[in-house]
Design an enzyme around this catalytic site. Sequence first.
Site, PDB file in Angstrom:
ATOM      1  N   ALA A  11       0.702  -1.064  -0.017  1.00  0.00           N
ATOM      2  CA  ALA A  11      -0.035  -0.042  -0.155  1.00  0.00           C
ATOM      3  C   ALA A  11       0.796   1.306  -0.051  1.00  0.00           C
ATOM      4  O   ALA A  11       0.362   2.501  -0.052  1.00  0.00           O
ATOM      5  CB  ALA A  11      -0.893   0.207   1.345  1.00  0.00           C
ATOM      6  N   MET A  14       6.152   3.264  -2.581  1.00  0.00           N
ATOM      7  CA  MET A  14       6.930   2.106  -3.534  1.00  0.00           C
ATOM      8  C   MET A  14       6.017   1.015  -3.824  1.00  0.00           C
ATOM      9  O   MET A  14       6.158   0.542  -4.815  1.00  0.00           O
ATOM     10  CB  MET A  14       8.389   1.824  -3.020  1.00  0.00           C
ATOM     11  CG  MET A  14       9.309   2.856  -2.777  1.00  0.00           C
ATOM     12  SD  MET A  14       9.873   3.196  -4.718  1.00  0.00           S
ATOM     13  CE  MET A  14      10.422   1.845  -5.110  1.00  0.00           C
ATOM     14  N   ALA A 110      19.610  -3.864  -1.342  1.00  0.00           N
ATOM     15  CA  ALA A 110      20.181  -2.857  -2.067  1.00  0.00           C
ATOM     16  C   ALA A 110      19.439  -1.477  -1.285  1.00  0.00           C
ATOM     17  O   ALA A 110      18.497  -1.373  -1.359  1.00  0.00           O
ATOM     18  CB  ALA A 110      20.004  -2.727  -3.571  1.00  0.00           C
ATOM     19  N   PHE A 113      17.972   0.930  -6.083  1.00  0.00           N
ATOM     20  CA  PHE A 113      17.853   0.063  -7.227  1.00  0.00           C
ATOM     21  C   PHE A 113      18.004   0.444  -8.398  1.00  0.00           C
ATOM     22  O   PHE A 113      17.664  -0.001  -9.239  1.00  0.00           O
ATOM     23  CB  PHE A 113      16.552  -0.671  -6.920  1.00  0.00           C
ATOM     24  CG  PHE A 113      16.461  -1.916  -6.112  1.00  0.00           C
ATOM     25  CD1 PHE A 113      16.950  -3.217  -6.619  1.00  0.00           C
ATOM     26  CD2 PHE A 113      16.287  -1.547  -4.841  1.00  0.00           C
ATOM     27  CE1 PHE A 113      16.922  -4.222  -5.408  1.00  0.00           C
ATOM     28  CE2 PHE A 113      16.284  -2.773  -3.965  1.00  0.00           C
ATOM     29  CZ  PHE A 113      16.679  -3.983  -4.271  1.00  0.00           C
ATOM     30  N   HIS A 144      16.090  14.394   0.427  1.00  0.00           N
ATOM     31  CA  HIS A 144      14.920  13.651   0.188  1.00  0.00           C
ATOM     32  C   HIS A 144      13.820  14.417   0.605  1.00  0.00           C
ATOM     33  O   HIS A 144      13.630  15.443   1.327  1.00  0.00           O
ATOM     34  CB  HIS A 144      15.092  12.346   1.022  1.00  0.00           C
ATOM     35  CG  HIS A 144      16.045  11.304   0.151  1.00  0.00           C
ATOM     36  ND1 HIS A 144      17.240  11.370   0.687  1.00  0.00           N
ATOM     37  CD2 HIS A 144      15.742  10.265  -0.652  1.00  0.00           C
ATOM     38  CE1 HIS A 144      17.944  10.425  -0.117  1.00  0.00           C
ATOM     39  NE2 HIS A 144      17.033   9.762  -0.770  1.00  0.00           N
ATOM     40  N   LYS A 148      10.270  11.184   4.413  1.00  0.00           N
ATOM     41  CA  LYS A 148      11.258  10.270   4.791  1.00  0.00           C
ATOM     42  C   LYS A 148      11.666   9.959   6.374  1.00  0.00           C
ATOM     43  O   LYS A 148      12.071  11.028   6.944  1.00  0.00           O
ATOM     44  CB  LYS A 148      12.655  10.442   3.996  1.00  0.00           C
ATOM     45  CG  LYS A 148      13.617   9.238   4.046  1.00  0.00           C
ATOM     46  CD  LYS A 148      14.952   9.472   3.149  1.00  0.00           C
ATOM     47  CE  LYS A 148      15.950   8.231   3.155  1.00  0.00           C
ATOM     48  NZ  LYS A 148      15.391   6.911   2.873  1.00  0.00           N
ATOM     49  N   GLY A 154      19.988   5.441   2.945  1.00  0.00           N
ATOM     50  CA  GLY A 154      20.744   3.963   2.797  1.00  0.00           C
ATOM     51  C   GLY A 154      21.429   4.306   1.668  1.00  0.00           C
ATOM     52  O   GLY A 154      22.482   3.739   1.530  1.00  0.00           O
TER      53      GLY A 154
END
Length: 258
Positions: A11, A14, A110, A113, A144, A148, A154
Amino acid sequence: MKTGIGIAGIAGRMGQMLVQEVAAAGAPLSGGVDRPGVSDIGAADLFADIGGLAEASEVVIDFTHASTARVHARMMARSGTPWVVGTTGLSADDEAELKRAAESIAVVYAPNFSPGVNLVLALAEKMAAALPAARYDAEIVEMHHRQKVDAPSGTAIGLGQAVARGRGVELRDVMQSGRDGHTGARKDGAIGFSAMRGGQVVGEHTLLFAAADEHIAITHRAFDRRVFAAGAVRAALWVRGKAPGLYSMMDVLHITGK
Ligand code: NAD
């Protein structure tokens, strides 16, 4: 029977993008999981937990929250289903559990990506190996969107790890994050981090090597989170049938840092 790609965090921002990218890749969607109480996930099947989703999926893509990492790692390891992890903000203990899971399943983990960022990671390692740490101060600046929850990002930490690898040191020994107040002069070999948060910036990272007589900077800007979703789906298609182990997006893209 295990068919299709499952999405943990379906949901979320991303998660919803991943649903579109799974369809764009022509792959079947096996369903998703999200927090208890979340029910609006479109037409996909909603499972009670990631274990159930994994039993029904050939591979699970996970973009949730760091608090899920250890439970998800244990359930995924039990299921035998490959796992693509995009969640950021994992602690060292979380990452240790993820590595344990990778002893019994294939895991692609990762912080980013996108193909571009992974190229930058490879370049960062090469540059750090070539530029003496005592002369070239490494700084990582990122921005960002205002939602966030973790900092540094990351990806910023991944950049720092690439620089540390290139210099043959451990990031935790040289990381300097969130300077404030009377911090003293910069230490030789430190890797500095600064984080900005605001608006709806998808992700911007600059790696700077600053010497007295020259600066070298590489900047990556992501304009659309689709680039991460498309990369994660590519990783999911790649990891099916792979032997247990911990893989990175560099493995998926056949990029090496060396
Ligand atoms: P989001 O908050 O929009 O979505 C997260 C989703 O996970 C939400 O729907 C939430 O309800 C769900 N969730 C939270 N806890 C859960 C739990 N215990 N069980 C199941 N579902 C749970 O966030 P987002 O922007 O979609 O980002 C998700 C994660 O992916 C973050 O860690 C973010 O930093 C990371 N991210 C990684 C990349 C990458 O390329 N690796 C790119 C973008 C975002």
